[in-house]
Scaffold this motif. Structure first.
Motif, PDB file in Angstrom:
ATOM      1  N   ILE A 269     -10.006  16.498   2.499  1.00 18.90           N
ATOM      2  CA  ILE A 269      -9.953  15.742   4.041  1.00 18.90           C
ATOM      3  C   ILE A 269     -10.699  14.348   3.583  1.00 18.90           C
ATOM      4  CG2 ILE A 269     -10.598  16.170   6.244  1.00 18.90           C
ATOM      5  CD1 ILE A 269      -9.891  18.946   6.429  1.00 18.90           C
ATOM      6  N   VAL A 270     -11.431  13.934   3.644  1.00 14.61           N
ATOM      7  CA  VAL A 270     -12.515  13.520   3.502  1.00 14.61           C
ATOM      8  C   VAL A 270     -11.715  12.185   2.665  1.00 14.61           C
ATOM      9  CG1 VAL A 270     -14.799  12.432   2.031  1.00 14.61           C
ATOM     10  CG2 VAL A 270     -14.885  14.262   3.286  1.00 14.61           C
ATOM     11  N   GLY A 271     -10.893  12.860   0.813  1.00 13.92           N
ATOM     12  CA  GLY A 271     -10.915  11.844   0.221  1.00 13.92           C
ATOM     13  C   GLY A 271      -9.410  11.143   1.158  1.00 13.92           C
ATOM     14  N   ALA A 272      -8.094  12.321   1.499  1.00 22.45           N
ATOM     15  CA  ALA A 272      -7.404  11.274   2.738  1.00 22.45           C
ATOM     16  C   ALA A 272      -7.557  10.457   3.421  1.00 22.45           C
ATOM     17  CB  ALA A 272      -7.326  13.310   3.414  1.00 22.45           C
ATOM     18  N   VAL A 273      -8.508  10.475   3.861  1.00 22.38           N
ATOM     19  CA  VAL A 273      -8.859   9.891   4.805  1.00 22.38           C
ATOM     20  C   VAL A 273      -9.796   8.409   4.556  1.00 22.38           C
ATOM     21  CG1 VAL A 273     -11.057   9.204   7.108  1.00 22.38           C
ATOM     22  CG2 VAL A 273      -9.933  11.313   6.469  1.00 22.38           C
ATOM     23  N   GLY A 274     -11.000   8.834   3.120  1.00 22.46           N
ATOM     24  CA  GLY A 274     -10.953   7.657   2.518  1.00 22.46           C
ATOM     25  C   GLY A 274     -10.104   6.538   2.486  1.00 22.46           C
ATOM     26  N   GLY A 275      -9.116   7.910   1.296  1.00 20.63           N
ATOM     27  CA  GLY A 275      -7.854   7.057   0.995  1.00 20.63           C
ATOM     28  C   GLY A 275      -6.937   5.758   2.187  1.00 20.63           C
ATOM     29  N   ALA A 276      -6.902   6.887   3.127  1.00 16.84           N
ATOM     30  CA  ALA A 276      -5.736   5.771   3.690  1.00 16.84           C
ATOM     31  C   ALA A 276      -6.925   4.365   4.249  1.00 16.84           C
ATOM     32  CB  ALA A 276      -5.835   6.629   5.145  1.00 16.84           C
ATOM     33  N   ILE A 277      -8.168   4.182   3.674  1.00 22.02           N
ATOM     34  CA  ILE A 277      -8.927   3.109   5.177  1.00 22.02           C
ATOM     35  C   ILE A 277      -8.850   2.499   3.669  1.00 22.02           C
ATOM     36  CG2 ILE A 277     -10.879   2.273   5.289  1.00 22.02           C
ATOM     37  CD1 ILE A 277     -11.475   5.070   6.798  1.00 22.02           C
ATOM     38  N   VAL A 278      -8.683   2.462   2.850  1.00 25.26           N
ATOM     39  CA  VAL A 278      -9.248   2.059   0.925  1.00 25.26           C
ATOM     40  C   VAL A 278      -8.068   1.106   1.311  1.00 25.26           C
ATOM     41  CG1 VAL A 278      -9.925   1.576  -1.200  1.00 25.26           C
ATOM     42  CG2 VAL A 278     -10.946   3.033   0.053  1.00 25.26           C
ATOM     43  N   PHE A 279      -6.608   2.094   0.820  1.00 27.04           N
ATOM     44  CA  PHE A 279      -5.538   2.022   0.290  1.00 27.04           C
ATOM     45  C   PHE A 279      -5.062   1.140   0.901  1.00 27.04           C
ATOM     46  CE2 PHE A 279      -1.185   1.936  -1.254  1.00 27.04           C
ATOM     47  CZ  PHE A 279      -1.598   1.497  -2.773  1.00 27.04           C
ATOM     48  N   GLY A 280      -4.990   1.345   2.216  1.00 28.38           N
ATOM     49  CA  GLY A 280      -4.803   1.166   3.938  1.00 28.38           C
ATOM     50  C   GLY A 280      -5.203  -0.885   3.626  1.00 28.38           C
ATOM     51  N   LEU A 281      -6.428  -0.733   3.569  1.00 25.54           N
ATOM     52  CA  LEU A 281      -6.324  -1.889   3.017  1.00 25.54           C
ATOM     53  C   LEU A 281      -6.265  -2.971   2.195  1.00 25.54           C
ATOM     54  CD1 LEU A 281     -10.638  -1.995   4.103  1.00 25.54           C
ATOM     55  CD2 LEU A 281      -8.724  -3.213   5.267  1.00 25.54           C
ATOM     56  N   ILE A 282      -5.904  -2.446   1.216  1.00 22.85           N
ATOM     57  CA  ILE A 282      -5.154  -2.900  -0.420  1.00 22.85           C
ATOM     58  C   ILE A 282      -3.774  -2.814  -0.093  1.00 22.85           C
ATOM     59  CG2 ILE A 282      -4.577  -2.862  -2.506  1.00 22.85           C
ATOM     60  CD1 ILE A 282      -6.505  -0.895  -2.839  1.00 22.85           C
ATOM     61  N   SER A 283      -3.239  -2.706   0.884  1.00 24.12           N
ATOM     62  CA  SER A 283      -2.279  -3.498   1.107  1.00 24.12           C
ATOM     63  C   SER A 283      -1.788  -3.824   2.021  1.00 24.12           C
ATOM     64  CB  SER A 283      -0.572  -1.345   2.380  1.00 24.12           C
ATOM     65  OG  SER A 283      -1.760  -1.565   2.908  1.00 24.12           O
ATOM     66  N   GLU A 284      -2.633  -4.668   2.709  1.00 24.19           N
ATOM     67  CA  GLU A 284      -2.257  -5.552   3.666  1.00 24.19           C
ATOM     68  C   GLU A 284      -2.951  -6.988   2.547  1.00 24.19           C
ATOM     69  OE1 GLU A 284      -1.994  -6.529   6.736  1.00 24.19           O
ATOM     70  OE2 GLU A 284      -1.313  -4.139   7.054  1.00 24.19           O
ATOM     71  N   VAL A 285      -3.377  -6.705   1.479  1.00 21.71           N
ATOM     72  CA  VAL A 285      -3.823  -7.614   1.024  1.00 21.71           C
ATOM     73  C   VAL A 285      -2.304  -8.006   0.326  1.00 21.71           C
ATOM     74  CG1 VAL A 285      -4.912  -8.607  -1.568  1.00 21.71           C
ATOM     75  CG2 VAL A 285      -6.455  -7.195   0.497  1.00 21.71           C
ATOM     76  N   LEU A 286      -1.993  -6.920  -0.678  1.00 17.03           N
ATOM     77  CA  LEU A 286      -0.257  -7.282  -0.943  1.00 17.03           C
ATOM     78  C   LEU A 286       0.867  -7.641  -0.045  1.00 17.03           C
ATOM     79  CD1 LEU A 286      -0.191  -3.790  -3.486  1.00 17.03           C
ATOM     80  CD2 LEU A 286      -1.342  -6.591  -3.954  1.00 17.03           C
ATOM     81  N   ARG A 287       0.179  -7.628   1.097  1.00 17.25           N
ATOM     82  CA  ARG A 287       1.772  -8.078   1.684  1.00 17.25           C
ATOM     83  C   ARG A 287       1.768  -9.406   1.785  1.00 17.25           C
ATOM     84  NH1 ARG A 287       3.166  -4.295   5.985  1.00 17.25           N
ATOM     85  NH2 ARG A 287       1.610  -3.649   6.375  1.00 17.25           N
ATOM     86  N   GLN A 288       1.217  -9.783   1.262  1.00 15.12           N
ATOM     87  CA  GLN A 288       1.325 -11.869   0.417  1.00 15.12           C
ATOM     88  C   GLN A 288       1.499 -11.910  -0.551  1.00 15.12           C
ATOM     89  OE1 GLN A 288      -0.427 -13.587   2.034  1.00 15.12           O
ATOM     90  NE2 GLN A 288      -0.733 -12.156   3.839  1.00 15.12           N
ATOM     91  N   ALA A 289       2.622 -10.486  -1.245  1.00 16.78           N
ATOM     92  CA  ALA A 289       3.504 -10.460  -2.785  1.00 16.78           C
ATOM     93  C   ALA A 289       4.603  -9.044  -2.035  1.00 16.78           C
ATOM     94  CB  ALA A 289       2.532 -10.141  -3.642  1.00 16.78           C
ATOM     95  N   PRO A 290       5.142  -9.346  -1.762  1.00 18.77           N
ATOM     96  CA  PRO A 290       6.446  -8.423  -0.738  1.00 18.77           C
ATOM     97  C   PRO A 290       6.867  -7.813  -1.885  1.00 18.77           C
ATOM     98  CG  PRO A 290       6.354 -10.038   0.841  1.00 18.77           C
ATOM     99  CD  PRO A 290       5.189  -9.851   0.200  1.00 18.77           C
ATOM    100  N   GLN A 291       7.560  -8.791  -2.805  1.00 23.17           N
ATOM    101  CA  GLN A 291       8.086  -8.200  -3.951  1.00 23.17           C
ATOM    102  C   GLN A 291       7.990  -7.938  -4.451  1.00 23.17           C
ATOM    103  OE1 GLN A 291       6.483 -10.920  -2.718  1.00 23.17           O
ATOM    104  NE2 GLN A 291       6.979 -12.708  -4.552  1.00 23.17           N
ATOM    105  N   TYR A 292       6.502  -7.301  -4.866  1.00 21.16           N
ATOM    106  CA  TYR A 292       5.537  -7.232  -5.903  1.00 21.16           C
ATOM    107  C   TYR A 292       4.975  -5.160  -5.663  1.00 21.16           C
ATOM    108  CZ  TYR A 292       6.209 -11.255  -8.165  1.00 21.16           C
ATOM    109  OH  TYR A 292       6.440 -12.632  -9.061  1.00 21.16           O
ATOM    110  N   GLN A 293       5.518  -5.699  -4.401  1.00 24.28           N
ATOM    111  CA  GLN A 293       4.509  -4.331  -4.036  1.00 24.28           C
ATOM    112  C   GLN A 293       4.699  -2.868  -4.309  1.00 24.28           C
ATOM    113  OE1 GLN A 293       4.922  -3.906   0.557  1.00 24.28           O
ATOM    114  NE2 GLN A 293       2.812  -5.661   1.032  1.00 24.28           N
ATOM    115  N   GLU A 294       6.467  -2.187  -4.448  1.00 27.30           N
ATOM    116  CA  GLU A 294       6.592  -1.024  -5.552  1.00 27.30           C
ATOM    117  C   GLU A 294       5.733  -0.999  -6.256  1.00 27.30           C
ATOM    118  OE1 GLU A 294       8.683  -3.417  -3.329  1.00 27.30           O
ATOM    119  OE2 GLU A 294       9.365  -2.085  -2.073  1.00 27.30           O
ATOM    120  N   ILE A 295       5.989  -2.118  -7.449  1.00 23.44           N
ATOM    121  CA  ILE A 295       5.303  -2.289  -8.837  1.00 23.44           C
ATOM    122  C   ILE A 295       3.845  -1.465  -9.270  1.00 23.44           C
ATOM    123  CG2 ILE A 295       5.028  -3.505 -10.798  1.00 23.44           C
ATOM    124  CD1 ILE A 295       7.670  -5.022 -10.014  1.00 23.44           C
ATOM    125  N   ILE A 296       2.909  -2.500  -7.940  1.00 28.88           N
ATOM    126  CA  ILE A 296       1.591  -2.558  -7.731  1.00 28.88           C
ATOM    127  C   ILE A 296       1.578  -1.414  -7.324  1.00 28.88           C
ATOM    128  CG2 ILE A 296      -0.322  -3.437  -6.700  1.00 28.88           C
ATOM    129  CD1 ILE A 296       0.962  -6.497  -6.883  1.00 28.88           C
TER     130      ILE A 296
END
Length: 327
Positions: A269-296
């Motif tokens: 459960i802790v991993g699910a919560v932490g993963g959502a926060i950490v990778f959610g922030l990463i996904s916001e950074v990746l919005r600057q490169a939408p064409q590469y999101q799926e690959i990344i």
């Protein structure tokens, strides 16, 4: 596709747990203090991350607890968004009732789909749930009389009695409250007899049946609970968002949430919560490169499965333990 967290010794498990808990305590303190120091886009991102936390908790129930691979999470999330938004528009009730309605509708659909799809195993289950997710996105995009089709649906402001939520900052305390409640509910489920049945099914269906557990019913309940939690997350989305488009409820969202759960650590459960926060922030950074999101996203998922299969927090905990041993 059956998944099961690797068996690890108590010492690394304690190190990973301590690292994860410390990180979540810091995140909680930041969340409490956030409105005092910032507004606008940052609050919106915080709201969105908390919605992802609840989405990951739902996926954790079906993947982490029972080991059943589902690719339909975005569909249940979308059902929750549309059902709660339409209920809020049709009936002038406090918004929590609309959120519960969205969760119930998503849960009911999840039970029905689970009863059908969970007759399958492994890759066939993944393909069946993927097909359902794609079918639901088509419904969202083409059922004009209900969802407004490809034009998207305007979501009415949420109301709590005389209070109408008109900004991200107004919605933030409610999003935090509902997120905390869902974390608490997930912990209660995990520690209950039902949660123990989930894990027994995950580890060995034969052993679970030998203990008197109805494996098929347990798996269907897990699927329904997972869908209901995803639907509730959809209702939370309507607290601060005023528009939903079907394109945001496709396969990419499912992969994003799946990556969050894997990055955080399967079965935690802790991993699910932490993963959502950490990778959610990463996904916001990746919005600057939408064409590469799926690959990344795919690359990150592969790297974690290869080099950190127990998740980010367990990986950090292991490294900390190695450093301490070397001192």
């Amino acid at each position: 596709m059956t998944t099961s967290p690797a068996t690890i010794s108590p010492a690394p498990r304690r190190a990973a747990s301590a690292t994860a808990i410390a990180g979540l305590v810091i995140a909680a303190l930041v969340a409490i203090a956030l409105p005092a120091f910032t507004t606008g886009y940052v609050i919106y991102i915080a709201n969105l991350l908390l919605v992802f936390v609840v989405l990951c908790l739902g996926l954790h129930i079906v993947i982490g607890e029972t080991g059943q691979f589902s690719m339909a999470h975005a569909a249940f999330y979308g059902i929750g968004i549309y059902a709660s938004a339409l209920a809020n528009r049709a009936v002038d009730l406090p918004y929590p009732f609309a959120m519960l309605f969205g969760a119930l509708v998503a849960g009911a659909v999840g039970l029905f789909i689970g009863a059908l799809a969970l007759r399958m195993r492994d890759i066939y289950l993944a393909l069946a749930t993927f097909a359902f997710g794609e079918a639901m996105q088509w419904v969202f995009a083409n059922w004009d009389s209900v969802t407004n089709g490809p034009n998207g649906l305007r979501i009415s402001p949420a109301r709590f009695g005389s209070l109408e939520i008109l900004s991200d900052k107004q919605a933030y305390p409610f999003v935090v409250l509902f997120c905390v409640l869902m974390i608490g509910l997930t912990i209660l489920i995990s520690r209950s007899r039902l949660g123990r049945a989930f894990r027994a099914v995950r580890e060995s269906e034969v052993a679970a049946m030998a203990m008197g557990i109805d494996v098929r019913r347990t798996r269907v309940i897990a699927f329904g609970l997972s869908a209901a939690i995803a639907g509730f997350a959809g209702g939370m989305f309507g607290l601060f968002q005023t528009f939903i488009h079907p394109d945001s409820l496709g396969f990419q969202t499912t992969i994003l949430v799946l990556t969050m759960v894997v990055v955080g650590g399967l079965g935690s459960i802790v991993g699910a919560v932490g993963g959502a926060i950490v990778f959610g922030l990463i996904s916001e950074v990746l919005r600057q490169a939408p064409q590469y999101q799926e690959i990344i996203y795919g690359g990150i998922l592969i790297l974690f499965m290869m080099y950190a299969p127990r998740g980010l927090f367990a990986f950090i905990g292991d490294r900390i333990k190695e450093v301490r041993r070397g001192q």
